[in-house]
Design a protein around this motif. Structure first.
Motif, PDB file in Angstrom:
ATOM      1  N   VAL A  58      42.600  37.688  40.515  1.00 19.73           N
ATOM      2  CA  VAL A  58      41.428  38.156  41.248  1.00 19.73           C
ATOM      3  C   VAL A  58      40.221  37.369  40.744  1.00 19.73           C
ATOM      4  N   PHE A  60      35.922  37.237  40.910  1.00 22.15           N
ATOM      5  CA  PHE A  60      34.628  37.856  41.199  1.00 22.15           C
ATOM      6  C   PHE A  60      33.558  36.796  40.967  1.00 22.15           C
ATOM      7  N   LEU A  77      34.187  40.267  45.428  1.00 21.53           N
ATOM      8  CA  LEU A  77      35.593  40.209  45.051  1.00 21.53           C
ATOM      9  C   LEU A  77      36.299  39.412  46.131  1.00 21.53           C
ATOM     10  N   VAL A  96      41.928  44.791  40.136  1.00 19.09           N
ATOM     11  CA  VAL A  96      40.659  45.259  40.709  1.00 19.09           C
ATOM     12  C   VAL A  96      39.987  46.245  39.763  1.00 19.09           C
ATOM     13  N   VAL A 111      29.594  45.499  44.023  1.00 14.53           N
ATOM     14  CA  VAL A 111      30.594  44.469  44.319  1.00 14.53           C
ATOM     15  C   VAL A 111      30.965  44.614  45.795  1.00 14.53           C
TER      16      VAL A 111
END
Length: 181
Positions: A58, A60, A77, A96, A111
């Motif tokens: 993931v 960000f 994200l 997450v 986010v």
């Protein structure tokens, strides 16, 4: 499963992971990841590892919220990928949750993402439009435009979400019409 920050040595595995997880869009997503890394050296890039193999990722990265008082630094994200043979085992959710916790500790107020509300609502994401936020593009379906407000969020922080230039340059905002026929 072990969650950790991505290392430079993981980059080939992460590229392959996105290529496989996103099917026909895999190369586009893998290119987006590289472009976002180049654009945002402070990006939070996390991997899930099982048996010394990267099975989830993931990312960000920085973006902005154009609020009435001022621009507010926020995060987006995108993307999230799990190896196809490891999906539906909690890997994506763990990535997450871990990422949101780290960003909350850093004082990030919100986010944003484009994604499936059935999946992301489990982690505190809600429809952005219902909370006073505007989509950066009408190509983003309203239910897919989501936000998680973290502890640094203040009620005046509403307005238009603004993707970093990288998302626009890679043409990775919203859905394009199918021109195949």
């Amino acid at each position: 499963m072990r969650l950790r920050e991505e290392l430079v040595a993981d980059r080939d595995a992460v590229h392959e992971l996105h290529r496989l997880a996103f099917g026909s869009h895999g190369e586009v997503v893998a290119a987006l990841v590289q472009a976002l890394r180049d654009d945002d050296p402070e990006a939070l890039s996390l991997v899930a590892e099982e048996d010394d193999e990267v099975v989830g990722h993931v990312l960000f990265t920085r973006s902005l919220l154009d609020a009435p008082r001022r621009l507010v630094p926020v995060q987006v994200l995108s993307p999230l990928a799990v190896a196809p043979d490891r999906q539906r085992r909690g890997i994506g959710g763990a990535l997450v949750t871990h990422g949101l916790r780290l960003l909350d500790e850093r004082g990030v107020p919100a986010v944003f993402l484009e994604g499936d509300p059935r999946f992301y609502s489990r982690f505190g994401f809600a429809a952005g439009g219902d909370l006073g936020f505007r989509r950066p593009s009408l190509r983003i379906p309203a239910p897919a435009f989501q936000v998680a407000r973290l502890s640094g969020y203040e009620p005046w922080m509403t307005g238009t979400f603004v993707y970093s230039d990288t998302f626009w340059q890679q043409d990775c905002v919203g859905l394009r019409e199918d021109d195949s026929g």
